[in-house]
Design a protein around this motif. Structure first.
Motif, PDB file in Angstrom:
ATOM      1  N   ILE A 196       0.836  -1.201   0.000  1.00  0.00           N
ATOM      2  CA  ILE A 196       0.000   0.000   0.000  1.00  0.00           C
ATOM      3  C   ILE A 196       0.873   1.254   0.000  1.00  0.00           C
ATOM      4  CG2 ILE A 196      -1.622   1.347   1.388  1.00  0.00           C
ATOM      5  CD1 ILE A 196      -2.866  -1.338   2.246  1.00  0.00           C
ATOM      6  N   ALA A 197       1.950   1.233   0.771  1.00  0.00           N
ATOM      7  CA  ALA A 197       2.824   2.405   0.842  1.00  0.00           C
ATOM      8  C   ALA A 197       3.527   2.657  -0.491  1.00  0.00           C
ATOM      9  CB  ALA A 197       3.850   2.226   1.953  1.00  0.00           C
ATOM     10  N   LYS A 198       3.940   1.588  -1.180  1.00  0.00           N
ATOM     11  CA  LYS A 198       4.623   1.755  -2.465  1.00  0.00           C
ATOM     12  C   LYS A 198       3.672   2.208  -3.556  1.00  0.00           C
ATOM     13  CE  LYS A 198       8.694  -1.049  -2.038  1.00  0.00           C
ATOM     14  NZ  LYS A 198       9.532  -2.072  -2.644  1.00  0.00           N
ATOM     15  N   SER A 199       2.411   1.813  -3.472  1.00  0.00           N
ATOM     16  CA  SER A 199       1.456   2.212  -4.498  1.00  0.00           C
ATOM     17  C   SER A 199       0.988   3.646  -4.300  1.00  0.00           C
ATOM     18  CB  SER A 199       0.255   1.266  -4.505  1.00  0.00           C
ATOM     19  OG  SER A 199      -0.498   1.413  -3.322  1.00  0.00           O
ATOM     20  N   GLY A 200       1.311   4.240  -3.169  1.00  0.00           N
ATOM     21  CA  GLY A 200       0.970   5.633  -2.931  1.00  0.00           C
ATOM     22  C   GLY A 200      -0.359   5.819  -2.238  1.00  0.00           C
ATOM     23  N   GLY A 201      -1.044   4.765  -1.913  1.00  0.00           N
ATOM     24  CA  GLY A 201      -2.322   4.893  -1.227  1.00  0.00           C
ATOM     25  C   GLY A 201      -2.117   5.107   0.251  1.00  0.00           C
ATOM     26  N   SER A 202      -2.882   6.039   0.804  1.00  0.00           N
ATOM     27  CA  SER A 202      -2.824   6.257   2.248  1.00  0.00           C
ATOM     28  C   SER A 202      -4.194   6.681   2.719  1.00  0.00           C
ATOM     29  CB  SER A 202      -1.778   7.299   2.612  1.00  0.00           C
ATOM     30  OG  SER A 202      -2.152   8.551   2.107  1.00  0.00           O
ATOM     31  N   ALA A 203      -4.489   6.378   3.955  1.00  0.00           N
ATOM     32  CA  ALA A 203      -5.812   6.678   4.499  1.00  0.00           C
ATOM     33  C   ALA A 203      -6.018   8.184   4.653  1.00  0.00           C
ATOM     34  CB  ALA A 203      -5.990   5.980   5.842  1.00  0.00           C
ATOM     35  N   THR A 204      -4.982   8.901   5.068  1.00  0.00           N
ATOM     36  CA  THR A 204      -5.136  10.331   5.309  1.00  0.00           C
ATOM     37  C   THR A 204      -4.741  11.171   4.111  1.00  0.00           C
ATOM     38  OG1 THR A 204      -2.908  10.460   6.213  1.00  0.00           O
ATOM     39  CG2 THR A 204      -4.699  10.036   7.767  1.00  0.00           C
ATOM     40  N   GLY A 205      -3.927  10.648   3.230  1.00  0.00           N
ATOM     41  CA  GLY A 205      -3.476  11.417   2.080  1.00  0.00           C
ATOM     42  C   GLY A 205      -2.416  12.431   2.421  1.00  0.00           C
ATOM     43  N   GLY A 206      -1.826  12.337   3.606  1.00  0.00           N
ATOM     44  CA  GLY A 206      -0.827  13.299   4.042  1.00  0.00           C
ATOM     45  C   GLY A 206       0.421  13.285   3.190  1.00  0.00           C
ATOM     46  N   ALA A 207       0.871  12.117   2.817  1.00  0.00           N
ATOM     47  CA  ALA A 207       2.088  12.025   2.019  1.00  0.00           C
ATOM     48  C   ALA A 207       1.866  12.630   0.639  1.00  0.00           C
ATOM     49  CB  ALA A 207       2.541  10.575   1.919  1.00  0.00           C
ATOM     50  N   SER A 208       0.699  12.434   0.050  1.00  0.00           N
ATOM     51  CA  SER A 208       0.451  12.983  -1.276  1.00  0.00           C
ATOM     52  C   SER A 208       0.333  14.503  -1.217  1.00  0.00           C
ATOM     53  CB  SER A 208      -0.804  12.369  -1.883  1.00  0.00           C
ATOM     54  OG  SER A 208      -1.925  12.664  -1.089  1.00  0.00           O
ATOM     55  N   LYS A 209      -0.222  15.058  -0.143  1.00  0.00           N
ATOM     56  CA  LYS A 209      -0.313  16.506  -0.001  1.00  0.00           C
ATOM     57  C   LYS A 209       1.075  17.124   0.107  1.00  0.00           C
ATOM     58  CE  LYS A 209      -4.858  16.683   2.147  1.00  0.00           C
ATOM     59  NZ  LYS A 209      -5.613  17.036   3.349  1.00  0.00           N
ATOM     60  N   ILE A 210       1.939  16.469   0.822  1.00  0.00           N
ATOM     61  CA  ILE A 210       3.314  16.960   0.945  1.00  0.00           C
ATOM     62  C   ILE A 210       4.002  16.924  -0.409  1.00  0.00           C
ATOM     63  CG2 ILE A 210       5.583  16.479   1.960  1.00  0.00           C
ATOM     64  CD1 ILE A 210       4.103  15.495   4.445  1.00  0.00           C
ATOM     65  N   GLN A 211       3.813  15.842  -1.143  1.00  0.00           N
ATOM     66  CA  GLN A 211       4.433  15.727  -2.463  1.00  0.00           C
ATOM     67  C   GLN A 211       3.885  16.784  -3.412  1.00  0.00           C
ATOM     68  OE1 GLN A 211       7.020  13.740  -3.162  1.00  0.00           O
ATOM     69  NE2 GLN A 211       7.112  14.798  -5.124  1.00  0.00           N
ATOM     70  N   GLU A 212       2.575  17.060  -3.369  1.00  0.00           N
ATOM     71  CA  GLU A 212       1.988  18.103  -4.213  1.00  0.00           C
ATOM     72  C   GLU A 212       2.578  19.470  -3.874  1.00  0.00           C
ATOM     73  OE1 GLU A 212      -2.228  18.013  -3.846  1.00  0.00           O
ATOM     74  OE2 GLU A 212      -2.392  15.972  -4.630  1.00  0.00           O
ATOM     75  N   HIS A 213       2.762  19.735  -2.583  1.00  0.00           N
ATOM     76  CA  HIS A 213       3.337  21.011  -2.163  1.00  0.00           C
ATOM     77  C   HIS A 213       4.778  21.142  -2.661  1.00  0.00           C
ATOM     78  CE1 HIS A 213       3.784  24.630   0.182  1.00  0.00           C
ATOM     79  NE2 HIS A 213       4.845  24.130   0.786  1.00  0.00           N
ATOM     80  N   LEU A 214       5.530  20.053  -2.590  1.00  0.00           N
ATOM     81  CA  LEU A 214       6.910  20.085  -3.071  1.00  0.00           C
ATOM     82  C   LEU A 214       6.963  20.284  -4.576  1.00  0.00           C
ATOM     83  CD1 LEU A 214       8.569  17.274  -0.934  1.00  0.00           C
ATOM     84  CD2 LEU A 214       8.926  19.724  -0.751  1.00  0.00           C
ATOM     85  N   ASP A 215       6.011  19.715  -5.286  1.00  0.00           N
ATOM     86  CA  ASP A 215       5.985  19.868  -6.737  1.00  0.00           C
ATOM     87  C   ASP A 215       5.650  21.301  -7.141  1.00  0.00           C
ATOM     88  OD1 ASP A 215       6.640  17.226  -7.040  1.00  0.00           O
ATOM     89  OD2 ASP A 215       4.565  16.566  -7.341  1.00  0.00           O
ATOM     90  N   LYS A 216       4.855  22.012  -6.322  1.00  0.00           N
ATOM     91  CA  LYS A 216       4.437  23.379  -6.641  1.00  0.00           C
ATOM     92  C   LYS A 216       5.511  24.409  -6.330  1.00  0.00           C
ATOM     93  CE  LYS A 216      -0.495  22.649  -6.013  1.00  0.00           C
ATOM     94  NZ  LYS A 216      -1.679  22.993  -5.201  1.00  0.00           N
ATOM     95  N   THR A 217       6.475  24.085  -5.472  1.00  0.00           N
ATOM     96  CA  THR A 217       7.488  25.074  -5.102  1.00  0.00           C
ATOM     97  C   THR A 217       8.388  25.348  -6.292  1.00  0.00           C
ATOM     98  OG1 THR A 217       8.933  23.336  -4.272  1.00  0.00           O
ATOM     99  CG2 THR A 217       7.525  24.437  -2.669  1.00  0.00           C
ATOM    100  N   PRO A 218       8.709  26.621  -6.516  1.00  0.00           N
ATOM    101  CA  PRO A 218       9.574  26.957  -7.654  1.00  0.00           C
ATOM    102  C   PRO A 218      11.002  26.496  -7.391  1.00  0.00           C
ATOM    103  CG  PRO A 218       9.122  28.912  -6.359  1.00  0.00           C
ATOM    104  CD  PRO A 218       8.288  27.800  -5.780  1.00  0.00           C
ATOM    105  N   THR A 219      11.667  26.119  -8.457  1.00  0.00           N
ATOM    106  CA  THR A 219      13.056  25.695  -8.316  1.00  0.00           C
ATOM    107  C   THR A 219      13.933  26.939  -8.272  1.00  0.00           C
ATOM    108  OG1 THR A 219      13.257  25.520 -10.714  1.00  0.00           O
ATOM    109  CG2 THR A 219      12.679  23.519  -9.509  1.00  0.00           C
TER     110      THR A 219
END
Length: 114
Positions: free
Chosen positions: A69-92
């Motif tokens: 489940i962790a490798k497929s990216g599924g999580s009950a709270t979605g916290g990890a995906s929110k963090i990843q989305e925030h990191l993707d939005k930050t300018p380089t």
């Protein structure tokens, strides 16, 4: 996934209790193990041994499930995906030496009196 982690912790505690409750088999360095199988202790030992194997199997299955489940990216709270989305939005940051000089930092004022 949180449910599986809590379930895994409960099963680990139960496995520890099952192992601590069991009588020693009399092998290895223990002596006098033949007397421990008198008066129905063998049947209880069989139940505890089977329970230990069942709990061990459950631990392996739940651990593999959590990993999958962790490798497929599924999580009950979605916290990890929110963090990843925030990191993707930050300018380089722009690379150093892009032709613009850094702003000069003023020197601190001399506050000591002579």
């Amino acid at each position: 996934m949180l449910f599986l982690i809590i379930l895994l912790i409960i099963i680990c505690v139960a496995l520890g209790l099952f192992v601590l409750i069991q009588n020693p088999k009399g092998g290895g360095l223990a002596t006098g193990g033949a007397g421990s199988n008198m008066f129905g202790v063998q049947r209880t030992g069989d139940v505890l041994e089977k329970g230990t194997w069942v709990l061990l199997t459950l631990i392996v299955v739940i651990t593999l499930s959590i990993t999958t489940i962790a490798k497929s990216g599924g999580s009950a709270t979605g916290g990890a995906s929110k963090i990843q989305e925030h990191l993707d939005k930050t300018p380089t940051p722009s690379p150093i030496g892009n032709g613009t000089a850094p702003a000069a930092v003023p020197a601190p004022a001399d506050t000591t009196k002579k």
